[in-house]
Every structure is written in structure tokens, then in C-alpha cells.
Write a protein that holds these residues in place. Structure first.
Motif, PDB file in Angstrom:
ATOM      1  N   GLU A 110      -0.157  -0.661  -6.252  1.00 15.26           N
ATOM      2  CA  GLU A 110      -1.404  -0.353  -7.227  1.00 15.26           C
ATOM      3  C   GLU A 110      -2.655  -0.628  -6.457  1.00 15.26           C
ATOM      4  O   GLU A 110      -3.689  -0.685  -6.960  1.00 15.26           O
ATOM      5  N   ILE A 111      -2.570  -1.234  -5.177  1.00 19.89           N
ATOM      6  CA  ILE A 111      -3.763  -1.160  -4.436  1.00 19.89           C
ATOM      7  C   ILE A 111      -4.208   0.133  -3.947  1.00 19.89           C
ATOM      8  O   ILE A 111      -5.558   0.085  -3.830  1.00 19.89           O
ATOM      9  N   ILE A 112      -3.426   1.269  -3.792  1.00 17.22           N
ATOM     10  CA  ILE A 112      -3.979   2.361  -3.368  1.00 17.22           C
ATOM     11  C   ILE A 112      -5.113   3.192  -4.124  1.00 17.22           C
ATOM     12  O   ILE A 112      -6.069   3.335  -3.647  1.00 17.22           O
ATOM     13  N   PRO A 113      -5.088   3.065  -5.575  1.00 17.69           N
ATOM     14  CA  PRO A 113      -6.078   3.578  -6.220  1.00 17.69           C
ATOM     15  C   PRO A 113      -7.191   3.010  -6.152  1.00 17.69           C
ATOM     16  O   PRO A 113      -8.477   3.595  -6.563  1.00 17.69           O
ATOM     17  N   LEU A 114      -7.608   1.630  -5.823  1.00 17.79           N
ATOM     18  CA  LEU A 114      -8.709   0.994  -5.899  1.00 17.79           C
ATOM     19  C   LEU A 114      -9.602   1.169  -4.947  1.00 17.79           C
ATOM     20  O   LEU A 114     -10.720   0.635  -4.823  1.00 17.79           O
ATOM     21  N   ILE A 115      -8.985   1.711  -3.683  1.00 12.29           N
ATOM     22  CA  ILE A 115      -9.773   1.854  -2.399  1.00 12.29           C
ATOM     23  C   ILE A 115      -9.890   3.250  -1.814  1.00 12.29           C
ATOM     24  O   ILE A 115      -9.540   3.560  -0.546  1.00 12.29           O
ATOM     25  N   LEU A 116      -9.936   4.084  -2.766  1.00  7.56           N
ATOM     26  CA  LEU A 116      -9.726   5.642  -2.317  1.00  7.56           C
ATOM     27  C   LEU A 116     -10.962   6.002  -1.354  1.00  7.56           C
ATOM     28  O   LEU A 116     -10.873   7.070  -0.658  1.00  7.56           O
ATOM     29  N   ASP A 117     -12.085   5.377  -1.568  1.00  5.94           N
ATOM     30  CA  ASP A 117     -13.193   5.850  -0.835  1.00  5.94           C
ATOM     31  C   ASP A 117     -13.251   4.995   0.772  1.00  5.94           C
ATOM     32  O   ASP A 117     -14.336   5.309   1.304  1.00  5.94           O
ATOM     33  N   LYS A 118     -12.222   4.174   1.220  1.00 12.22           N
ATOM     34  CA  LYS A 118     -12.417   3.417   2.394  1.00 12.22           C
ATOM     35  C   LYS A 118     -11.187   3.773   3.160  1.00 12.22           C
ATOM     36  O   LYS A 118     -10.010   4.507   2.554  1.00 12.22           O
ATOM     37  N   ARG A 119     -11.306   3.604   4.391  1.00 11.42           N
ATOM     38  CA  ARG A 119      -9.904   3.787   5.204  1.00 11.42           C
ATOM     39  C   ARG A 119      -9.026   2.819   5.038  1.00 11.42           C
ATOM     40  O   ARG A 119      -9.667   1.705   4.880  1.00 11.42           O
ATOM     41  N   LEU A 120      -7.857   3.081   4.783  1.00 15.09           N
ATOM     42  CA  LEU A 120      -6.793   1.975   4.535  1.00 15.09           C
ATOM     43  C   LEU A 120      -5.982   1.740   5.753  1.00 15.09           C
ATOM     44  O   LEU A 120      -5.283   2.685   6.224  1.00 15.09           O
ATOM     45  N   LEU A 121      -6.181   0.684   6.223  1.00 13.89           N
ATOM     46  CA  LEU A 121      -5.217   0.197   7.459  1.00 13.89           C
ATOM     47  C   LEU A 121      -4.156  -0.818   7.126  1.00 13.89           C
ATOM     48  O   LEU A 121      -4.526  -1.982   6.657  1.00 13.89           O
ATOM     49  N   VAL A 122      -2.986  -0.662   7.244  1.00 15.07           N
ATOM     50  CA  VAL A 122      -2.060  -1.241   6.931  1.00 15.07           C
ATOM     51  C   VAL A 122      -1.289  -2.006   8.144  1.00 15.07           C
ATOM     52  O   VAL A 122      -0.989  -1.156   9.078  1.00 15.07           O
ATOM     53  N   ILE A 123      -1.050  -3.268   8.246  1.00 15.81           N
ATOM     54  CA  ILE A 123      -0.599  -3.859   9.351  1.00 15.81           C
ATOM     55  C   ILE A 123       0.892  -4.269   8.931  1.00 15.81           C
ATOM     56  O   ILE A 123       1.132  -4.730   7.887  1.00 15.81           O
ATOM     57  N   THR A 124       1.772  -3.818   9.796  1.00  7.75           N
ATOM     58  CA  THR A 124       3.285  -4.016   9.449  1.00  7.75           C
ATOM     59  C   THR A 124       4.016  -4.155  10.911  1.00  7.75           C
ATOM     60  O   THR A 124       3.618  -3.690  11.671  1.00  7.75           O
ATOM     61  N   ASN A 125       5.142  -4.557  10.663  1.00  9.74           N
ATOM     62  CA  ASN A 125       6.132  -4.476  11.835  1.00  9.74           C
ATOM     63  C   ASN A 125       7.054  -3.383  11.607  1.00  9.74           C
ATOM     64  O   ASN A 125       7.936  -3.050  12.686  1.00  9.74           O
ATOM     65  N   GLY A 126       7.131  -2.826  10.520  1.00 12.27           N
ATOM     66  CA  GLY A 126       7.894  -1.649  10.255  1.00 12.27           C
ATOM     67  C   GLY A 126       9.431  -1.765   9.937  1.00 12.27           C
ATOM     68  O   GLY A 126      10.047  -0.791   9.977  1.00 12.27           O
ATOM     69  N   THR A 127       9.739  -2.987   9.880  1.00 12.77           N
ATOM     70  CA  THR A 127      11.177  -3.253  10.030  1.00 12.77           C
ATOM     71  C   THR A 127      11.593  -2.994   8.698  1.00 12.77           C
ATOM     72  O   THR A 127      13.029  -2.569   8.237  1.00 12.77           O
TER      73      THR A 127
END
Length: 288
Positions: A23-40
Motif C-alpha cells: 500500500e506504500i508504493i502508490p503513495l510515493i511514486l514521485d520519490k526514489r524508494l529505497l528498501v532496507i532488507t536482509n533478503g531472507t
């Protein structure tokens, strides 16, 4: 509420598992989205959700390419394989990717091997090595490299940069890292509060996302809050700053005129002209 270019999101756990992540994705379409994850915990669905954003990027926490190097993260073999697969797939998709690598006694001796593995398998990333950070609630000596390990690492750092400069931060960052590791504390200023606005899970605005929990306001309770007005220019205003060194250091060095425009443009998460232009403006304001 703020003039910003990168929306950096993390969680107390794996953020992509949160029901509201999509749900976050459509709210910030005009910004670069940087997701922090450990990928597991990533799967095809997680990546598909991320790719719905027009300008996605990743910051992966990974201390090496082996189980031993990630011992303090308690990865299983399957989890490590999943994270390495995420990196390889995302690199093939040409996503901007940074890897946060905490240097500790279990991985520092094998860091060069890690660089070799990364260069062969996901050569478009940038790996940020930084020290174990001291916290009052942890036994620092249980994790920190020994004096001999630090000496051995710093003596090879220049050679490692010459060989793997394409996946390492600017050499000036590594020089500063070497000094910090040798001295055990900062001997240089920090400008992080001038370019980062931190907001925690209860919507409190933090003076610095890395420092003590200095609350500058709350987005929920104060609808008139303008976050950009809360960005501070004080240099290292807390005692804890002396023990802090992390991936933000590369931007801090740029703001403090220790890196050039060309240097900072190599960093994947900010390798975008509008972001670089904004950083130039922040640097000009900082120096008054």
C-alpha cells in the motif's frame, strides 16, 4: 510535509512482510524508494511489489557470502541462498543496490574474498563496510575485531580498493574507515542531521536516525509539522556521535566537502541527477 528525494523504508523486522508494504508504493511514486532488507524473507511476490514502483532501489544487510561471515545474523543456509539470489536477480534488473556490511571478528579476515565473490556474481552493487557500533546493552568485545585483525584489514584496504573499486565506496570513505577502526572513535565531523529526516514507528520525528532518540515532533499529533524545518546543522551534537560510523558517512563527507560531485555520483542510491542537485543545495546551505 518535507522536501525530500529518497523515501527510505525499514522496519523492526522484515519490512516486506508487513501487510501495508504494497500500500506504500502508490503513495510515493514521485520519490526514489529505497528498501532496507536482509533478503531472507524475499520471494517473487516481494520483488514484484517493489518493481511496481517507477524508481526502486535496495539496501541489503549482508556481512559476507558464507554462513560463517553472517554468524551474528543467524542466517540458515537457505536464508543466505535466498539473499544471494535476490542480489543476483536485482543486479540483473539493473536496480541501484547497496550492501551494508558490518565488520566484526567473524568476517573481517575474509572481506577480500567477499569482494571477489560479489564482483563475480553481482558486480553492479556497492558494498559499504563499517564497524560494529558500540551500544550500552551489548558486549562490544564479543563482536569487535581484535587489534591484529584491524591492522591486517587496514593494511590491505588500499590494495582491495585498487582491485575492486567498482563495487566499493570512494577511496576517501575507506581511508576514513581505516582511521576510525584504528582509533576506535570519530576524529571528524558528522553532517547526517543536515540531510536525513528520521521517523520511527510511532511517527515521532528524530533528530538523527542513528543517534539518541531526540524527538522533534510527531506527524500524527502535529498536522502543521514541516519536517524540512527540523533538519539541523549542528555537528555531532551528542556524545554518542563519537562511536558512530555507518553508510551515511559517504554523504556526510560530501556535505563537508571531503568528496567531489564525481565521487558522490557513483553511489547507487543517489545516482540520479535530481538527487545530486538537491545534495549540492544542502551543501551550499550548510557552509552558509
Amino acid at each position: 510535509i518535507a522536501d525530500y528525494d529518497i523515501f527510505k523504508i525499514s522496519g523492526y523486522g522484515e519490512i516486506t512482510l508487513a501487510p501495508a508494504f504494497s500500500e506504500i508504493i502508490p503513495l510515493i511514486l514521485d520519490k526514489r524508494l529505497l528498501v532496507i532488507t536482509n533478503g531472507t524473507k524475499w520471494n517473487d511476490s516481494s520483488l514484484e511489489t517493489l518493481l511496481k514502483h517507477p524508481d526502486p532501489s535496495l539496501c541489503v544487510s549482508l556481512d559476507g557470502h558464507t554462513i560463517e561471515m553472517n554468524q551474528y545474523r543467524r542466517f540458515t543456509t537457505r536464508q543466505l541462498e535466498r539473499t544471494l539470489s535476490l542480489l543476483k536477480t536485482s543486479d540483473q534488473l539493473k536496480l541501484p543496490i547497496e550492501i551494508n556490511c558490518v565488520l566484526h571478528k567473524r568476517n573481517i579476515d575474509s572481506f577480500e574474498e567477499y569482494l571477489s565473490f560479489a564482483a563475480q556474481n553481482f558486480g553492479g552493487v556497492m558494498i559499504f563496510p563499517f564497524p560494529v557500533r558500540y551500544f550500552p546493552f551489548m558486549k562490544y568485545d564479543d563482536y569487535a575485531p581484535s587489534t591484529d585483525q584491524v591492522k591486517n584489514f587496514t593494511s590491505k584496504l588500499s590494495k582491495m580498493y585498487n582491485t575492486y573499486s567498482q563495487i566499493l565506496p570512494p577511496e576517501q570513505y575507506l581511508d576514513r574507515l581505516s582511521i576510525f577502526l584504528s582509533k576506535g572513535k570519530r576524529s571528524f565531523v558528522c553532517t547526517v542531521p543536515t540531510f536525513v529526516i528520521g521517523v520511527n514507528g510511532t511517527m515521532d520525528v528524530l533528530g538523527c536516525p542513528c543517534g539518541p532518540q531526540e524527538h522533534l515532533g510527531n506527524i500524527k499529533s502535529d498536522k502543521s509539522l514541516v519536517l524540512s524545518n527540523l533538519v539541523k546543522s549542528e555537528r555531532g551534537r551528542w556524545p554518542e556521535c563519537a562511536n558512530c560510523f555507518n553508510h551515511y558517512e559517504v554523504i556526510s563527507m560530501y556535505i563537508d566537502n571531503k568528496l567531489s560531485d564525481e565521487d558522490i555520483a557513483k553511489v547507487p542510491s543517489i545516482r540520479k541527477q535530481s538527487i545530486l542537485n538537491h545534495l549540492q543545495e544542502i551543501k551550499i546551505r550548510y557552509h552558509g
